[in-house]
Structures are given as structure tokens and as C-alpha cells.
Design a protein around this motif. Sequence first.
Motif, PDB file in Angstrom:
ATOM      1  N   ILE A  67       3.015 -22.534  27.299  1.00 51.27           N
ATOM      2  CA  ILE A  67       2.925 -20.934  26.871  1.00 51.27           C
ATOM      3  C   ILE A  67       2.952 -20.797  25.868  1.00 51.27           C
ATOM      4  O   ILE A  67       2.154 -19.169  25.608  1.00 51.27           O
ATOM      5  N   LEU A  68       3.225 -21.331  25.128  1.00 48.40           N
ATOM      6  CA  LEU A  68       3.247 -21.055  22.994  1.00 48.40           C
ATOM      7  C   LEU A  68       1.421 -20.882  22.977  1.00 48.40           C
ATOM      8  O   LEU A  68       1.588 -19.607  22.274  1.00 48.40           O
ATOM      9  N   PHE A  74      -0.082 -17.926  24.556  1.00 49.39           N
ATOM     10  CA  PHE A  74       0.995 -16.556  24.143  1.00 49.39           C
ATOM     11  C   PHE A  74       0.125 -16.436  22.179  1.00 49.39           C
ATOM     12  O   PHE A  74      -0.252 -15.284  21.695  1.00 49.39           O
ATOM     13  N   ILE A 116      12.831 -16.347  23.136  1.00 49.65           N
ATOM     14  CA  ILE A 116      11.154 -16.693  23.030  1.00 49.65           C
ATOM     15  C   ILE A 116      10.722 -15.459  24.058  1.00 49.65           C
ATOM     16  O   ILE A 116       9.437 -14.694  24.049  1.00 49.65           O
ATOM     17  N   GLY A 117      10.816 -16.526  25.032  1.00 52.95           N
ATOM     18  CA  GLY A 117      10.249 -15.481  26.284  1.00 52.95           C
ATOM     19  C   GLY A 117       9.988 -13.753  26.885  1.00 52.95           C
ATOM     20  O   GLY A 117       9.468 -12.668  26.502  1.00 52.95           O
ATOM     21  N   ILE A 124       7.867 -12.593  24.203  1.00 50.15           N
ATOM     22  CA  ILE A 124       6.514 -12.985  24.267  1.00 50.15           C
ATOM     23  C   ILE A 124       6.347 -12.080  25.310  1.00 50.15           C
ATOM     24  O   ILE A 124       5.176 -11.038  24.792  1.00 50.15           O
ATOM     25  N   ILE A 163       3.124  -8.861  24.531  1.00 47.11           N
ATOM     26  CA  ILE A 163       2.134  -9.309  26.118  1.00 47.11           C
ATOM     27  C   ILE A 163       2.486  -7.532  26.225  1.00 47.11           C
ATOM     28  O   ILE A 163       0.681  -6.936  26.127  1.00 47.11           O
TER      29      ILE A 163
END
Lengths: 324, 504
Positions: free
Chosen positions: A18-19, A22, A274-275, A278, A282
Amino acid sequence: MATLSKQDIGKILARQGILIAFAFFIIGFTLANGRFLSPDNVMGVIRSSAILGVMALGVTFVVISGNLDLSVGSMMSFSTIVVLDLHDKIGPALAIPAMFAMTLCLGAFIGFLVGYLKLNSLIVTLGMLSAIHGLTLTYSGGKNMDIADKDGTWFDVFGQGTALGIPVPILMFLALAALLGIILAKTPFGRKVYAVGGNGTAATFSGIKRARTVFLCYLMSAGCVATAGLIQASRSLGSQNTVGQGLELEVLAAVILGGASLLGGSGTIFKTVIGVLILGFIQNGLLLVGLQFYVQFVVTWIIIILAVWLDIAAKRGKLWSNIA
Amino acid sequence: MTDQTPALRLEGIVKTFPGVRALDGVSFAVMPGEVHALMGENGAGKSTLMKVLGGIHQPNEGQIIVGEEPTVMTSPLQAKSKGIVFIHQELSLAEELSVAENIYLGELPLKSFGRVDWAKLYAQTDAILEKLKVGFNAKTRVGDLSIANQQMVEIARALTVDAKAVIFDEPTASLTDAEKVVLFDVIADLKSQGVGIIYISHRMEEIFKITDRISVLRDGQYQGTVVTAETNEEGVTQMMIGRKLDLSRAAVTHELGDIALEVRDLSCGKLFENVSFQVRRGEVLGFYGLVGAGRTEIAETLFGLRNPSGGTIHLDGNEIKINSPADAIAMGISLVPEDRKGQGLVLGMNCRDNMTLPQVSDLTAGPFVAEGAEIAIFDQYRDKLDIRTPGWKQTVGNLSGGNQQKIVIGKWLSMHPNVLIVDEPTRGIDVGSKSEIHNLIRELAAQGYAVIVISSEMPEVLHVSDRIVAMYSGKVMRTFTSEEVTEDNLIQAISGITPTNKVA
């Protein structure tokens, strides 16, 4: 040491996928639109993520305890409408605690059903999603709610104020994240939440009161929702009945994106933050590169699927599996 | 037999995972018409070897030779097409479908337009079932069959191909004695048809009854193959653990203390009735009986998981009421449950957090968990119980069964309980760790703990207990002292044969 086998790369991809994705998004968006990483835009993104973020903090507790909360969207509408209505009737100083009390009652009710009666959380909260929506409409008579004297109230401080040059919603989000992060990571209650979500039976066999733990998670979720409703109401000083509609899925997306497992037992507040970021960046990036607003609904879904896939891949240590 | 070509031959199989050499040069051969036991402790590499055979893992070195043909296995289905068939411990049948559909799942005979040729399907199936001499037919719904018969369906499935080797993985784990007889008949039948059989089991009794040769793995290394008739249980155990296992009778070597726990006429509906017993400090009280005799239910009642319908519980002479596990824990009654993974541990949590879970609310500094104190407790019991783990951060799910069990035991010992109840102390634990756990239980008694051990394994109960309560169908049949008890009178008691009035 320096050489990475194919297997290692697969593992890193699965763990940090995911990172990494991202990072690519950030680079892509920055190349497409130089404004993307400007301080104004970054601040704007965090600010607009604050409401979602505050809700996600509470839902993190619920998800780690092994349950779902799909009611937070309509519960947030409820909080917003109630506090706006009471503002003009009993004044903001009383309206805020009254709204919190009412929202916490809803959370307690859900916590009772899921915790003590052991009903399936998906069914309970999906039902509450629509039941609370009905409650809100009944309360408001279906009308939009507006504060009469928008210039003469201090109530706008939560949504529009700044302190130390930082918007209040961001401060509230970060303060709450710090507080709940410490509760989850450092207190006995937090430990019990992980235990109950990781293996409820074993938690019971260790003397942990599972029902009470789940109940408290829903209560915390409701408290977060009330805070989000407060920010929302204070920001716009008027609202539709449907202001929180659809947020439950975005919240869940942020929590999963942060890496909490839907099976319970894992996740952290930090990862949820963090989620949230993100997701916010986005969605913002998609707007900046000129895509229509509604494209983000599709993209959000794609991101969720990606996150869930990588979560499973990380557990089995590879991206693909030949075993069904 | 040695002149024949083996049905299946493994040559120098090596399989490594990061940091582990799971299989280290394993070679053995199964002859046609031979029942070949594969034994080893948990973690010795049996499962990995089976996964290599089934194409789930690819070996790093070595080869698999089916008949005379070196074969690369890519999937269980491909292995099956080569004549290598697995009968798994956990059944993988579609319960709602018929026996015939299950057997030919994925390869149903078809007529034009993709319609199933039912007549042909049932005829083929019945032909196979006839060979197995089972009491059901092709149209029976699988969900209506007993576990043993479901296993027969799996076996029938294996017979649809021209099997060269059939691998049975703990096939008797959930079978009754009568059902085992049927299974062994089928195995004998397969054997007479010249099929090579690999038989994986922990149960020595069966191994010596039905197998021709025994191959043993230890720590991924092949220890050798012996002819069953030329060895005995002790010899095989020694190969598996590298030393002898002591199962001699425990001798009481210390003074018993006061009565810690006394139960009078305790009942819980029909699960158990009028159960009375007492445990002294320093004593191990064993509970032995068949599955369903009510032993676990008594433990669960003492731990506050069930409400008794009658009778009283006394701790140190005072009558107590236990309404929840939290109550039981507060009064110093601890339970090491029978299902370690389901009830004993949060597998995704680390060792330390699991060990301190019941007392986490008390181990605090201000509002926070005192992690230093937790680590101190973990370190103390890791040393005391010899728990082998890289450190407290290790996820419990990654530990071996024996070390997991020690974590659960440590969890309660660190709270200094009055009574420690251990339900199936060594279920699913390899032979080596078994004797460690047994010694530990004896030691705890010597330190003055009152210990209750519930077990389905007679050697275990005999080995660790000072006295044994024999149960049958929810009732206490007789309480034996370690001098009185023999295997015979214990078996009689748990089989419901009326207790004798003999006074010992």
C-alpha cells in the motif's frame, strides 16, 4: 544480504504494497499537477480528511475487536442535525453535551446488541444505518437544518477556527488520534480489545469480559461520530439530513487501508491515520489531475480491493496462491 | 519384495524455507502391496514431505520417482493423475451432494450438450462402493454419512484412478473402534491389490497392527526405516525423539497439604450428576473417562463457564459460587483448556501479551500497562518452564505445540493459583515435549499446587496422577489411589461396569 530473492520481493510487496503504491500515486500526481504537494493543498487535504479521520479512529476499535460498524455515516448525519437544531433551542453550550449524550445512547444500543446479545455486527449496524437515517428524518421532519444567526455564534470555532495557525478540525483529529492511540496501545482496555478480536473464546477463557469490551468499542465509536458531527455542523452551520451518507464505506476503506484486518485482532491508530491520509490524498489527486468528482467512488473501491488483496497476500507470504 | 520396483520412491529430498531446513535429504521407498508407516514428532517434517509429494511445495533438491519414472509434482490433482492419492485427515467433501457426485467431482461423465450422464455415474460409483463393501450407495447424500463413511467416500475417490500409492494422513483421528476395523479392512484390500500405502499416524497401536515397515523423520532428517515386526514401541519412540520416554508410574515423593478444593454432589443437567471429589495441595488428581463422560464439563463448571444445577464447591473449606471465568480466576482457580489454539491462546498475539492476559488489568502503572513488569513475568516463566522462543515479541502462533502449552501453563502459574486444572495437557504435542509437560505437572504438585489433570490417554493419567477419578456417562464410577489402580480396573470403571465394593 544485498541480493533479494524473488520470494523476498514478493513479501515486501505484500507487506508494504500500500505504501509503495501510495508513493507512486504521489509521484504521478505531483508530475501531473505541481500544486499537489504545495503546503496549501496538503493542509487542505488533511483538513477535509479530518471528519472522516475522526470517525475512522473509533471504527478502528470496533474492527480490531472483530466487528464492523456500518452505522457511522447515518449516525454522523444524526449528530449534525441534532446539534444544529438544539443550537437554536438551548444554545451551543448545552446543545453539544446533549448531542453527545444522544449519540452515545445509539452507540450503547448497538454495543448492547452486538456485545451482550451477540448478534452479528454486520446485520445490526447495516440495520442501524437505515434505522438511524429514519430517526434523523423523523427528528428533522425531513427539512434541512440551519442555524438562524450564523454570524452571532461562537459555535463555528470547531469547524472553521484556527489555533496556532492550524485549523481546529486538524487539531481535534490529531489530539483524538493521540489519545485513542495511547488507549489502544498502552492501556489494559486496549490489550483486551486486541485479545477479544484476535480470539474471543480465548479471551473469555482468560477472564476477559468480552461483551463489555465490545460494548465499550461501540461506545468509543459513537463518541468519535459525535465529534465528527460537531465538526461538520460547526463547519457549515447548516446541513442536509444526508450529510454523512456513504461515509461508512469510506471510513471502513481508510481503516482497512491502514492495515487493520477485518477478521479482528490487528491494526493500530497510527496505521488508520495513514490510511485516512492515503485516501484523502488520492481523492484529492484525482480531482487535481482533472478527473470528475464521481470517479473517486470507483477509485476508492479499487483501492479497497487492492488493500484487501495485499492484506491476504501478506498473510500467506505471496501475492498468488495456487491453493483454493 | 526387494526385487520389485517400488511404487513410489523419494530420493534425497531437500526442502528449505528461509532459515529452516524443513527436509534434509529424505529418502525412502514404498513397495507395491506394502503398508509403510511414516512417523515423527510434530514439526519433524511429515507435513512438508506430504506437501512436496502433492506438488504444493517444490523440493530444492532430490527427486520423486513414481514406478520408474522421475516425476515433478505440480499440484495434488496432477499427483493424482500420476497415481499418487491423498486421504486427508480433514475431509474435503461437499455435504449437500451425493456420494457419486463427490467421488467424480470435476470429472462427471457427460452426455451431449454437457448434461450429466447420471446412469453411468451411479453405475460406476456403485461398482467402486461394492469393492469397499460399504453400507451406503451412490445416491446417498454425503452429509447423512458418519465421519467414517465419509472417509470411505474419500477412499472411493482415490480408487477412481489407477492408484499406485495412497497416503493416509491420521485417518483414524475421528473414528470409533468399530469404524477403524472397517478402515483397516479397506487398507488390507488395497494392499492385496498391490497398492503402496503410506500411513501417517501418532498411534503406536495401529502402526504395529497394520504396517509392514516404519520410516522415521526427526527434525527434517531421515532416521531410517525398520521392519515393524523387528521393533517395538520403545524402539520407534527412541528413533523419533532420540532418547527414551519415561512413562512409569508417578511416585508420591512429598507430603500432601490441606484440602484445596472440594466438590460435593455437583451436577450440571445431564452432563454430569452428583460428582464429589477433593484435591489436596501437592496432589495431582487425574480424571479419566471416555469422550462425553463429563470430564471437560466439570472443569468448565469449576471455571465458571457453566452454571451447576446442584451441589456445592468449597475452596479451602469455604463454600464458593463461581459465575464467570473472572470469578474463578479471582478465587485462584485456573483452567488450561483442552483446545489450546481455540481456547487457550490468542495466536496472533505475542508471547508476553498472551502470558499476562488474565492479569493485564492489575499490571498497571497509572492508567497504562506496566510493560516492564510484564516482560519480567514472561522472562521468569520462560526460564522456569524452559519455553523455547526467540523472545517475548514472538507471535504465539509460530511456536510449537509444546511451547504453546507452556505459555498457557505459565499464564496461570504467574498468578499463583490455588487450583490448576489441566484439560488434555499433551493433546497434539510431540512425544518429546510430552514428557516435559508431565514432569512439569509433577513438579507443580511437589511445589504445593493442587492440580487436576483430565486426559483421554491412559498412560498419561497413570503416569502423572496420585489419585484417579474414573468417570462414565456423567457419573463418578470410582476413585482410585495410585496403589489400587491397574489398567484393567480402570478400563472397567470407565466402561460403565458397576463399581465393585472392594475396599482397598
